[in-house]
Design an enzyme around this catalytic site. Structure first.
Site, short mmCIF file in Angstrom:
data_model
loop_
_atom_site.label_atom_id
_atom_site.label_comp_id
_atom_site.label_asym_id
_atom_site.label_seq_id
_atom_site.Cartn_x
_atom_site.Cartn_y
_atom_site.Cartn_z
CG HIS A 96 -11.77 18.83 -14.56
ND1 HIS A 96 -12.08 19.29 -15.79
CD2 HIS A 96 -10.61 19.43 -13.95
CE1 HIS A 96 -11.25 20.17 -16.02
NE2 HIS A 96 -9.92 20.15 -15.07
CD GLU A 144 -9.53 23.65 -12.06
OE1 GLU A 144 -8.63 23.74 -12.71
OE2 GLU A 144 -10.49 23.01 -12.26
#
Length: 225
Positions: A96, A144
């Site tokens: 992440h 992202e």
């Protein structure tokens, strides 16, 4: 729950105060309620300290927020794939934007997670990164752009080309990998656009977790699916 059907809404709880303690289970139950009522897959990624509590209490896909490249044994403080599996969670995020790994660590983490039959969802900040991690054959890649994370402008508006390019580039490496997108996603129109651009769903956090009415927000997110 042993699968993640698409299109999917994946809600990362992060470490917001709203999901401290009983807050995680409360939000997970809301996600479960909306998912069961609508038939749309909504997965949740609670904080590690609440992972087992949530996974044992809801019948929707539950993911860990991270998995470390460590086997069971002398690994104090690290999160092993077998620990995640034992909680009842079905998969894990890896790399992440707030918990980055080098590629060799991503590769090892994916391998260990797969060995424990966990679904792997690797995050990538660019098309180049998405292509490079495709070589490790995760089940999902979530694109992202870091500059849009937590903001009010969705990636589907600010940079729709990155979604199309990621989908096409990843599929050229491995057609079995599904692509999700995230960063600034907050509305049903954002979700619809993401799917139109080729993604298999979205990965989001603050838009749901910090919402004054998470249930209403979730219904808005899925209204075009």
């Amino acid at each position: 729950m042993t699968d993640l059907k698409t299109p999917a809404i994946v809600v990362n709880f992060k470490a917001y105060r709203e999901v401290d303690g009983e807050g995680s289970l409360k939000l997970a139950k809301i996600c479960e309620s909306v998912s069961k009522d609508s038939g749309v897959t909504i997965a949740v990624c609670p904080p590690m300290v609440e992972l087992g509590t949530v996974a044992r209490a809801v019948d929707i896909p539950v993911f860990s927020q991270n998995a470390d490249p460590h086997a069971p044994g002398s690994s104090t403080g690290w999160i092993t794939a077998s620990m995640i599996k034992s909680t009842g969670a079905i998969g894990t995020l890896i790399n992440h934007s707030e918990h980055r790994f080098e590629n060799n660590v991503i590769s090892e983490s994916v391998e260990l997670a797969k060995a424990d039959d966990l679904i792997t969802m690797v995050c990538a900040e660019s098309v180049k990164k998405a292509v490079s991690v495709s070589a490790y054959h995760p089940d999902f890649i979530a694109i992202e752009p870091p500059e849009l994370i937590g903001g009010d402008i969705s990636v589907t508006t600010a940079n729709p080309l990155i979604i199309e390019d990621t989908v096409n580039s990843v599929k050229s490496v491995n057609k079995k990998i599904s692509v999700l997108c995230g960063a600034g996603v907050k509305t049903g129109e954002d979700v619809a656009k993401a799917i139109e651009l080729g993604s298999s769903g979205v990965l989001l956090a603050s838009g749901v977790v910090k919402s004054k009415d998470p249930k209403a927000t979730l219904y808005d997110l899925i209204k075009h699916i």
